[in-house]
Design an enzyme around this catalytic site. Structure first.
Site, PDB file in Angstrom:
ATOM      1  N   ASN A 201     -13.197  76.385  42.753  1.00 11.84           N
ATOM      2  CA  ASN A 201     -14.710  75.144  42.861  1.00 11.84           C
ATOM      3  C   ASN A 201     -15.907  75.583  41.693  1.00 11.84           C
ATOM      4  O   ASN A 201     -15.681  77.028  41.079  1.00 11.84           O
ATOM      5  CB  ASN A 201     -14.904  75.161  43.677  1.00 11.84           C
ATOM      6  CG  ASN A 201     -15.990  76.281  44.791  1.00 11.84           C
ATOM      7  OD1 ASN A 201     -16.826  76.938  44.632  1.00 11.84           O
ATOM      8  ND2 ASN A 201     -15.146  76.826  45.580  1.00 11.84           N
ATOM      9  N   ASP A 270     -11.441  74.558  51.449  1.00  9.68           N
ATOM     10  CA  ASP A 270     -11.515  74.041  53.082  1.00  9.68           C
ATOM     11  C   ASP A 270      -9.618  73.878  53.244  1.00  9.68           C
ATOM     12  O   ASP A 270      -9.386  74.219  54.010  1.00  9.68           O
ATOM     13  CB  ASP A 270     -12.093  72.642  53.261  1.00  9.68           C
ATOM     14  CG  ASP A 270     -13.456  72.738  53.612  1.00  9.68           C
ATOM     15  OD1 ASP A 270     -13.697  73.731  53.819  1.00  9.68           O
ATOM     16  OD2 ASP A 270     -14.385  71.370  53.313  1.00  9.68           O
ATOM     17  N   ILE A 298     -15.586  79.520  58.694  1.00 10.07           N
ATOM     18  CA  ILE A 298     -15.605  80.458  59.038  1.00 10.07           C
ATOM     19  C   ILE A 298     -16.660  80.160  59.764  1.00 10.07           C
ATOM     20  O   ILE A 298     -17.661  81.043  59.977  1.00 10.07           O
ATOM     21  CB  ILE A 298     -16.403  81.119  57.600  1.00 10.07           C
ATOM     22  CG1 ILE A 298     -14.972  82.020  56.322  1.00 10.07           C
ATOM     23  CG2 ILE A 298     -16.413  82.481  57.439  1.00 10.07           C
ATOM     24  CD1 ILE A 298     -14.759  81.941  55.256  1.00 10.07           C
ATOM     25  N   PHE A 315     -25.325  76.636  54.004  1.00  8.02           N
ATOM     26  CA  PHE A 315     -25.226  75.418  53.630  1.00  8.02           C
ATOM     27  C   PHE A 315     -24.490  74.520  53.459  1.00  8.02           C
ATOM     28  O   PHE A 315     -23.528  74.300  53.490  1.00  8.02           O
ATOM     29  CB  PHE A 315     -25.248  76.110  52.153  1.00  8.02           C
ATOM     30  CG  PHE A 315     -26.772  77.070  51.384  1.00  8.02           C
ATOM     31  CD1 PHE A 315     -26.687  78.136  51.920  1.00  8.02           C
ATOM     32  CD2 PHE A 315     -26.624  76.558  50.452  1.00  8.02           C
ATOM     33  CE1 PHE A 315     -27.706  78.972  51.653  1.00  8.02           C
ATOM     34  CE2 PHE A 315     -27.997  77.232  49.974  1.00  8.02           C
ATOM     35  CZ  PHE A 315     -28.313  78.780  50.969  1.00  8.02           C
ATOM     36  N   LYS A 333     -21.724  73.425  63.460  1.00  2.43           N
ATOM     37  CA  LYS A 333     -21.332  75.374  63.737  1.00  2.43           C
ATOM     38  C   LYS A 333     -22.558  76.013  64.351  1.00  2.43           C
ATOM     39  O   LYS A 333     -21.897  77.695  63.636  1.00  2.43           O
ATOM     40  CB  LYS A 333     -21.567  74.963  62.010  1.00  2.43           C
ATOM     41  CG  LYS A 333     -20.157  74.319  60.793  1.00  2.43           C
ATOM     42  CD  LYS A 333     -19.784  74.440  59.760  1.00  2.43           C
ATOM     43  CE  LYS A 333     -19.678  73.691  59.166  1.00  2.43           C
ATOM     44  NZ  LYS A 333     -18.724  74.080  58.122  1.00  2.43           N
TER      45      LYS A 333
HETATM   46  N1  CTP Z   1     -17.651  76.936  55.301  1.00  2.00           N
HETATM   47  C1  CTP Z   1     -17.233  77.425  56.172  1.00  2.00           C
HETATM   48  N2  CTP Z   1     -16.447  77.961  56.231  1.00  2.00           N
HETATM   49  C2  CTP Z   1     -15.063  76.707  55.457  1.00  2.00           C
HETATM   50  C3  CTP Z   1     -15.615  75.592  54.683  1.00  2.00           C
HETATM   51  C4  CTP Z   1     -17.132  75.952  55.075  1.00  2.00           C
HETATM   52  O1  CTP Z   1     -17.904  78.576  56.646  1.00  2.00           O
HETATM   53  N3  CTP Z   1     -13.899  76.477  55.341  1.00  2.00           N
HETATM   54  C5  CTP Z   1     -19.742  76.635  55.398  1.00  2.00           C
HETATM   55  C6  CTP Z   1     -19.935  76.756  54.108  1.00  2.00           C
HETATM   56  O2  CTP Z   1     -20.491  78.137  53.383  1.00  2.00           O
HETATM   57  C7  CTP Z   1     -21.365  76.248  54.176  1.00  2.00           C
HETATM   58  C8  CTP Z   1     -21.003  75.661  54.889  1.00  2.00           C
HETATM   59  O3  CTP Z   1     -19.997  76.028  55.715  1.00  2.00           O
HETATM   60  O4  CTP Z   1     -22.451  77.600  54.559  1.00  2.00           O
HETATM   61  C9  CTP Z   1     -20.758  73.725  54.810  1.00  2.00           C
HETATM   62  O5  CTP Z   1     -20.034  74.210  53.876  1.00  2.00           O
HETATM   63  P1  CTP Z   1     -19.389  72.629  53.804  1.00  2.00           P
HETATM   64  O6  CTP Z   1     -18.434  72.616  51.890  1.00  2.00           O
HETATM   65  O7  CTP Z   1     -21.126  71.614  52.542  1.00  2.00           O
HETATM   66  O8  CTP Z   1     -19.028  71.675  54.985  1.00  2.00           O
HETATM   67  P2  CTP Z   1     -17.947  71.215  55.425  1.00  2.00           P
HETATM   68  O9  CTP Z   1     -17.902  72.220  56.481  1.00  2.00           O
HETATM   69  O10 CTP Z   1     -16.662  71.634  54.758  1.00  2.00           O
HETATM   70  O11 CTP Z   1     -17.838  69.875  55.382  1.00  2.00           O
HETATM   71  P3  CTP Z   1     -16.873  68.778  54.114  1.00  2.00           P
HETATM   72  O12 CTP Z   1     -16.161  69.277  53.877  1.00  2.00           O
HETATM   73  O13 CTP Z   1     -16.773  67.621  55.834  1.00  2.00           O
HETATM   74  O14 CTP Z   1     -18.964  67.661  53.563  1.00  2.00           O
END
Ligand code: CTP
Length: 391
Positions: A201, A270, A298, A315, A333
């Protein structure tokens, strides 16, 4: 509170404000020693500085090879260069030590040096100065912002030294994370498709780098688990490079129990390809499908392991301006703070608009703000929550 401060005065008109700065620092209980550059000497009286600091004032002496600079570096907990001219900033950025002050700057750790720039607007805006400041920040120096207004040269614009009261606040509050351990995840992750291709990304890692710099300047011990980001990380941070979300998860989980704060600033993928091809996938057929499987969350995993005294910060990057989803993510979370920002105002940019949500329902917003400033504000909030802000 920092108790031993070396003030380095360079040849800017704002030097006349330094006696007042010394009085304010001494009122707060700090011991102060002053170093003057040659160009600063006509601008502020040595006798005044000596009396107010109650210490000898150091100049460039004939015997430049004495050990004054090393002794001062051993004595001082902070070197505050105020006012800092464009010339001295350039020298410090390039490691030049051609007088007592710049040599002293080399003998201090970057995180122990605070710089209060003061110059005319054109000099401040000159790309040479801006690049020097960027170099200093990247190395973990604490560069204070400049004020705007009427300047000594008659111009009106950016370049004024911060007022002594504000500098005292920065210096006094400077080490609010001293003794604290911070774990920061930063940058993108990379999920391999085959030996040459990845899913990734647009995260540059700038926010993570800004957080690491600001946390070091505040006295924290900083570990950064970083995906393949482009933004350089400051020296002084322990960097653990990772590529995939799974590697990031392992690196963070191993260290999480040892830290006071974990900030998940990484843009974690994700999903990952279900199978990684062992050879480069050849061009064939009109379409190609890659089946993806979900990665662990995570942050949510860390949330379940969080100890009572630990803080977890996430974030939340959203495509629209609604903070409700960010708040929902914070709760799900088990985060203490969630930094909500929008896709178009966050990725790869130097400035950002964020809303910092706290699990108790309070929040604050910063608009179009430099990521360094956002990092400082977030860490100040974290220090408050850790209860060290007023130590
Ligand atoms: N995060 C994580 N592990 C993942 C995805 C996200 O730890 N597999 C953490 C990111 O580092 C961030 C937070 O979760 O601090 C939110 O990430 P975001 O991408 O906004 O949220 P998602 O839970 O992936 O939700 P969505 O994709 O539905 O927006």
């Amino acid at each position: 509170m920092i108790t031993r401060i070396v003030i380095g005065i360079t040849g800017g008109i704002a030097a006349y404000k330094i006696p007042h700065l010394i009085r304010l620092l001494r009122k707060q209980g700090a011991a102060v020693k002053v170093v003057l550059t040659h160009h600063a000497q006509p601008l502020v009286g040595s006798e005044t500085l000596r009396t107010l600091s109650d210490n000898p004032v150091y100049h460039d002496s004939e015997t430049v090879y004495d050990m004054d600079h090393i002794r001062l570096a051993q004595w001082g907990e902070l070197l505050l260069i105020a006012p800092a001219t464009a010339n001295t900033i350039a020298k410090v950025a390039h490691g030049i030590g051609d007088n007592l002050l710049t040599t002293l700057a080399l003998a201090f750790k970057p995180s122990q040096v605070m710089i209060a720039p003061a110059m005319n607007t054109a000099m401040w805006e000159n790309s040479a100065t801006q690049e020097n400041i960027a170099v200093l920040r990247r190395r973990g120096y604490q560069v204070l912002p400049v004020g705007s207004g009427e300047l000594a040269c008659g111009d009106d614009g950016a370049g004024r030294m911060l007022e002594p009261e504000e500098i005292v606040k920065a210096a006094g509050g400077g080490r609010i994370l001293s003794g604290r351990r911070l774990l920061i995840s930063s940058g993108p992750t990379e999920e391999p498709i085959d030996p040459v291709r990845v899913i990734t990304n647009r995260s540059s890692g700038r926010m993570g780098a800004a957080l690491a710099q600001a946390a070091l300047a505040m006295g924290a011990e900083v570990i950064v688990v970083s995906g393949p980001a482009t933004a350089p990380l400051p020296a002084g941070a322990t960097v653990i490079p990772v590529r995939t979300a799974a590697e990031m998860e392992v690196a963070l989980s191993e260290r999480f129990s040892d830290v006071d704060v974990c900030i998940m600033a990484a843009a974690v993928s994700d999903y990952r390809p279900e199978k990684v091809a062992s050879e480069k996938i050849r061009r064939s057929g009109e379409t190609l499908s890659i089946r993806l499987v979900m990665n662990d969350d995570i942050l949510a995993g860390l949330g379940t392991k969080k100890g009572a005294s630990q803080l977890l910060v996430g974030f939340s990057l959203e495509s629209d301006g609604d903070s409700a989803r960010a708040r929902e993510k914070m709760n799900r979370k088990k985060c203490d703070l969630m930094v909500f920002n929008r896709v178009d105002q966050a990725l790869g940019t130097a400035t950002t608009t964020v809303t910092v949500l706290h699990r108790n329902g309070t929040q604050f917003t910063m608009e179009n703000t430099d990521k360094a400033e956002v990092a400082r504000a977030l860490l100040e909030r974290i220090a408050e929550l850790l209860g060290t802000a007023h130590e």
